[in-house]
Motif scaffolding. Sequence first.
Motif, PDB file in Angstrom:
ATOM      1  N   ALA A 176       0.840  -1.199   0.000  1.00  0.00           N
ATOM      2  CA  ALA A 176       0.000   0.000   0.000  1.00  0.00           C
ATOM      3  C   ALA A 176       0.872   1.244   0.000  1.00  0.00           C
ATOM      4  CB  ALA A 176      -0.918   0.001   1.212  1.00  0.00           C
ATOM      5  N   GLY A 177       0.633   2.124  -0.955  1.00  0.00           N
ATOM      6  CA  GLY A 177       1.322   3.401  -0.981  1.00  0.00           C
ATOM      7  C   GLY A 177       0.782   4.339   0.079  1.00  0.00           C
ATOM      8  N   SER A 178       1.480   5.462   0.290  1.00  0.00           N
ATOM      9  CA  SER A 178       1.148   6.368   1.391  1.00  0.00           C
ATOM     10  C   SER A 178      -0.240   6.982   1.263  1.00  0.00           C
ATOM     11  CB  SER A 178       2.200   7.477   1.488  1.00  0.00           C
ATOM     12  OG  SER A 178       2.283   8.185   0.263  1.00  0.00           O
ATOM     13  N   ARG A 179      -0.772   7.076   0.046  1.00  0.00           N
ATOM     14  CA  ARG A 179      -2.068   7.742  -0.133  1.00  0.00           C
ATOM     15  C   ARG A 179      -3.262   6.800  -0.088  1.00  0.00           C
ATOM     16  NH1 ARG A 179      -0.637  12.213  -4.895  1.00  0.00           N
ATOM     17  NH2 ARG A 179       1.164  13.122  -3.818  1.00  0.00           N
ATOM     18  N   VAL A 180      -3.004   5.505   0.019  1.00  0.00           N
ATOM     19  CA  VAL A 180      -4.125   4.551   0.015  1.00  0.00           C
ATOM     20  C   VAL A 180      -4.134   3.653   1.251  1.00  0.00           C
ATOM     21  CG1 VAL A 180      -4.321   4.520  -2.487  1.00  0.00           C
ATOM     22  CG2 VAL A 180      -2.795   2.892  -1.370  1.00  0.00           C
ATOM     23  N   ARG A 181      -3.327   3.971   2.231  1.00  0.00           N
ATOM     24  CA  ARG A 181      -3.304   3.161   3.440  1.00  0.00           C
ATOM     25  C   ARG A 181      -4.503   3.466   4.331  1.00  0.00           C
ATOM     26  NH1 ARG A 181       2.908   4.812   4.420  1.00  0.00           N
ATOM     27  NH2 ARG A 181       3.783   3.640   2.668  1.00  0.00           N
ATOM     28  N   PRO A 182      -4.817   2.546   5.240  1.00  0.00           N
ATOM     29  CA  PRO A 182      -5.913   2.806   6.184  1.00  0.00           C
ATOM     30  C   PRO A 182      -5.625   4.057   7.011  1.00  0.00           C
ATOM     31  CG  PRO A 182      -5.240   0.508   6.277  1.00  0.00           C
ATOM     32  CD  PRO A 182      -4.232   1.216   5.428  1.00  0.00           C
ATOM     33  N   PRO A 183      -6.659   4.796   7.353  1.00  0.00           N
ATOM     34  CA  PRO A 183      -6.453   5.981   8.206  1.00  0.00           C
ATOM     35  C   PRO A 183      -5.766   5.600   9.508  1.00  0.00           C
ATOM     36  CG  PRO A 183      -8.706   5.892   7.363  1.00  0.00           C
ATOM     37  CD  PRO A 183      -8.079   4.589   7.008  1.00  0.00           C
ATOM     38  N   GLY A 184      -4.784   6.375   9.895  1.00  0.00           N
ATOM     39  CA  GLY A 184      -4.077   6.114  11.138  1.00  0.00           C
ATOM     40  C   GLY A 184      -3.029   5.032  11.061  1.00  0.00           C
ATOM     41  N   ALA A 185      -2.756   4.498   9.868  1.00  0.00           N
ATOM     42  CA  ALA A 185      -1.740   3.453   9.737  1.00  0.00           C
ATOM     43  C   ALA A 185      -0.368   3.986  10.135  1.00  0.00           C
ATOM     44  CB  ALA A 185      -1.700   2.943   8.300  1.00  0.00           C
ATOM     45  N   ASP A 186       0.359   3.198  10.891  1.00  0.00           N
ATOM     46  CA  ASP A 186       1.687   3.595  11.350  1.00  0.00           C
ATOM     47  C   ASP A 186       2.662   3.559  10.183  1.00  0.00           C
ATOM     48  OD1 ASP A 186       4.073   4.032  12.597  1.00  0.00           O
ATOM     49  OD2 ASP A 186       4.043   2.217  13.827  1.00  0.00           O
ATOM     50  N   PRO A 187       3.209   4.708   9.788  1.00  0.00           N
ATOM     51  CA  PRO A 187       4.137   4.707   8.633  1.00  0.00           C
ATOM     52  C   PRO A 187       5.378   3.865   8.871  1.00  0.00           C
ATOM     53  CG  PRO A 187       4.122   6.852   9.743  1.00  0.00           C
ATOM     54  CD  PRO A 187       3.014   6.060  10.336  1.00  0.00           C
ATOM     55  N   ALA A 188       5.725   3.623  10.139  1.00  0.00           N
ATOM     56  CA  ALA A 188       6.909   2.815  10.426  1.00  0.00           C
ATOM     57  C   ALA A 188       6.742   1.379   9.960  1.00  0.00           C
ATOM     58  CB  ALA A 188       7.212   2.838  11.922  1.00  0.00           C
ATOM     59  N   ALA A 189       5.494   0.933   9.747  1.00  0.00           N
ATOM     60  CA  ALA A 189       5.262  -0.433   9.274  1.00  0.00           C
ATOM     61  C   ALA A 189       5.575  -0.585   7.798  1.00  0.00           C
ATOM     62  CB  ALA A 189       3.815  -0.844   9.546  1.00  0.00           C
ATOM     63  N   TYR A 190       5.715   0.546   7.098  1.00  0.00           N
ATOM     64  CA  TYR A 190       5.909   0.523   5.648  1.00  0.00           C
ATOM     65  C   TYR A 190       7.326   0.968   5.302  1.00  0.00           C
ATOM     66  CZ  TYR A 190       0.810   0.381   5.817  1.00  0.00           C
ATOM     67  OH  TYR A 190      -0.500   0.035   6.086  1.00  0.00           O
ATOM     68  N   THR A 191       8.303   0.416   5.996  1.00  0.00           N
ATOM     69  CA  THR A 191       9.697   0.793   5.774  1.00  0.00           C
ATOM     70  C   THR A 191      10.535  -0.440   5.478  1.00  0.00           C
ATOM     71  OG1 THR A 191      10.264   0.564   8.116  1.00  0.00           O
ATOM     72  CG2 THR A 191       9.500   2.738   7.382  1.00  0.00           C
ATOM     73  N   ALA A 192      11.695  -0.195   4.901  1.00  0.00           N
ATOM     74  CA  ALA A 192      12.629  -1.295   4.639  1.00  0.00           C
ATOM     75  C   ALA A 192      12.982  -2.012   5.931  1.00  0.00           C
ATOM     76  CB  ALA A 192      13.886  -0.744   3.977  1.00  0.00           C
ATOM     77  N   GLU A 193      13.170  -1.242   7.001  1.00  0.00           N
ATOM     78  CA  GLU A 193      13.559  -1.846   8.270  1.00  0.00           C
ATOM     79  C   GLU A 193      12.451  -2.742   8.827  1.00  0.00           C
ATOM     80  OE1 GLU A 193      16.185   1.514   7.426  1.00  0.00           O
ATOM     81  OE2 GLU A 193      14.024   1.268   7.320  1.00  0.00           O
ATOM     82  N   ALA A 194      11.199  -2.317   8.678  1.00  0.00           N
ATOM     83  CA  ALA A 194      10.087  -3.145   9.152  1.00  0.00           C
ATOM     84  C   ALA A 194       9.949  -4.410   8.315  1.00  0.00           C
ATOM     85  CB  ALA A 194       8.783  -2.342   9.104  1.00  0.00           C
ATOM     86  N   GLN A 195      10.137  -4.292   7.017  1.00  0.00           N
ATOM     87  CA  GLN A 195      10.054  -5.475   6.150  1.00  0.00           C
ATOM     88  C   GLN A 195      11.180  -6.456   6.472  1.00  0.00           C
ATOM     89  OE1 GLN A 195       7.536  -6.071   4.313  1.00  0.00           O
ATOM     90  NE2 GLN A 195       6.586  -4.121   3.820  1.00  0.00           N
ATOM     91  N   PHE A 196      12.340  -5.933   6.828  1.00  0.00           N
ATOM     92  CA  PHE A 196      13.446  -6.809   7.236  1.00  0.00           C
ATOM     93  C   PHE A 196      13.113  -7.517   8.551  1.00  0.00           C
ATOM     94  CE2 PHE A 196      17.330  -7.152   9.889  1.00  0.00           C
ATOM     95  CZ  PHE A 196      17.993  -8.140   9.166  1.00  0.00           C
ATOM     96  N   ALA A 197      12.574  -6.770   9.509  1.00  0.00           N
ATOM     97  CA  ALA A 197      12.261  -7.350  10.816  1.00  0.00           C
ATOM     98  C   ALA A 197      11.231  -8.470  10.711  1.00  0.00           C
ATOM     99  CB  ALA A 197      11.752  -6.266  11.758  1.00  0.00           C
ATOM    100  N   HIS A 198      10.380  -8.406   9.684  1.00  0.00           N
ATOM    101  CA  HIS A 198       9.321  -9.410   9.537  1.00  0.00           C
ATOM    102  C   HIS A 198       9.616 -10.431   8.438  1.00  0.00           C
ATOM    103  CE1 HIS A 198       7.191  -6.261  11.844  1.00  0.00           C
ATOM    104  NE2 HIS A 198       6.612  -7.314  12.389  1.00  0.00           N
ATOM    105  N   GLY A 199      10.874 -10.524   8.035  1.00  0.00           N
ATOM    106  CA  GLY A 199      11.285 -11.630   7.175  1.00  0.00           C
ATOM    107  C   GLY A 199      11.031 -11.475   5.705  1.00  0.00           C
ATOM    108  N   HIS A 200      10.763 -10.232   5.234  1.00  0.00           N
ATOM    109  CA  HIS A 200      10.472 -10.033   3.815  1.00  0.00           C
ATOM    110  C   HIS A 200      11.648  -9.451   3.028  1.00  0.00           C
ATOM    111  CE1 HIS A 200       6.453 -10.978   4.993  1.00  0.00           C
ATOM    112  NE2 HIS A 200       6.334  -9.903   5.726  1.00  0.00           N
ATOM    113  N   VAL A 201      12.670  -9.001   3.728  1.00  0.00           N
ATOM    114  CA  VAL A 201      13.866  -8.409   3.122  1.00  0.00           C
ATOM    115  C   VAL A 201      15.078  -9.100   3.741  1.00  0.00           C
ATOM    116  CG1 VAL A 201      15.278  -6.310   3.086  1.00  0.00           C
ATOM    117  CG2 VAL A 201      12.846  -6.169   2.540  1.00  0.00           C
ATOM    118  N   ASP A 202      16.075  -9.389   2.917  1.00  0.00           N
ATOM    119  CA  ASP A 202      17.257 -10.108   3.413  1.00  0.00           C
ATOM    120  C   ASP A 202      18.245  -9.210   4.125  1.00  0.00           C
ATOM    121  OD1 ASP A 202      16.833 -12.911   2.526  1.00  0.00           O
ATOM    122  OD2 ASP A 202      16.705 -11.958   0.568  1.00  0.00           O
TER     123      ASP A 202
END
Length: 456
Positions: A176-202
């Motif tokens: 989800a891009g920044s303009r179509v996310r649910p209202p109040g969505a934490d932008p920190a969840a949509y980062t490279a670091e978050a994707q790494f922490a959850h096993g989606h980035v090496d």
Amino acid sequence: MTDPLTAREALALVTGDFAPFPTTEDRPAGDGPIGWPGYGAAHARAAGRTGESESVVCGTGTVGGVPVVLISFEFRFLGGSIGERTGARAAAAHAYARDHRLPVVVLLATGGSRMHEGMRALLQLQRLAGESARTRAAGLPQIAVLRDPTTGGGWATLGAGSDIVLALPGAQVGFAGSRVRPPGADPAAYTAEAQFAHGHVDAVVPAEALAGTLGRWLTLLTRPADGPVPPPPALGVPRAPAGSGREAVARARHPDRPRADRYLAAFFTSREEISGDRCGGTDPGMLCGFGRRPDGRTVAYAAQLGTATRPAGFRTAARLVRLADRLGVPVLTLIDTPGAANDPAAERDGAGPAIADLFGAVATARVPVTALLVGEGGSGGALALAAPGNTWATPDSYFSVIAPEAAAAILKRAPEESGVTADQLRLRPGDLLELGIVRGVVGPPDSTGPIRSGGA
């Protein structure tokens, strides 16, 4: 969002000899395939502003001494959006890679599908996914580098669909891009670091280290070792002394006994790790990746670090084995776990299916798999990493159908009877050899031969 790199700047980060493929397409006729008002003018303005004729630049180059096909997105061109011509260029780049047996490196920066072309643009995701699958089936590695931003269909095809996924720090990454996310969505969840922490980035790699990291990965993935991997020599006790099953268990559980990370450091001259199961999880007790041997050839590895293995660990190991199999890279597994995690969270996360998946990956691998038992071999959670017919043991290890304490409990024996139970289980290295469970017990590095049989 950080100031995004241009497509050419991203290319300059990783190669000094980029040669673009020739392009002959005309600009979209009129306002494009669905007649979006003003699309033709917007496309022309994007071309004038960026100096590019589309949102992607494709060509060849050398990264770390390895010739590759490069696909770099230009975010300033209509948000790096994917339209029909973007899809055509990326598809042609993949076809060229297959024809010339070259790895593919994608430098992503995209907002997703191009609205101006409607469903004709969205269909490009199927096209790109198909091209990636054909390149995968051809046994060629694909590496994605996630720049800022990487969202929508680009992330869900060329990004997440790559074998190895690297990301620049702070990059916005998410479906989800920044303009179509649910209202109040934490932008920190949509980062490279978050994707790494959850096993989606090496790995999250700084821009200044990107060329070196890419070069190491490309070298590892394109220079496989020949034939089966020899098991590493023992780093702990040189020979298992005659003793009881209880003593064998105590040696394997000793806090100073060498763990898998020491074996990996001694066996490889350099390593790169993959991270995560691509299902939302990671397990720090399972190390997986590719390493370079002293002869310069590559071996894949999956190594337990002595903890109870989580479902994410089994899934990451299965991912590693399948990737190595596709690329023709032999595999080394190091077994050391008291067993699979069996807490409620592990059950909810699919411990059984994850173990089954790893059993299947090892059983169907076409490349040779070598396993070395370096410590505890606890039940099916350990056996999932064992190589049928090619598993070895160190002198300070044991392998058992179940831990002696658990066996005593199941048999309704007193806890103090676990030592007798350990003897009855015949779990010592010598027992395993006599029973045909292992091929041999490895000796120390300075022994006359790398492998020796026998030992209690």
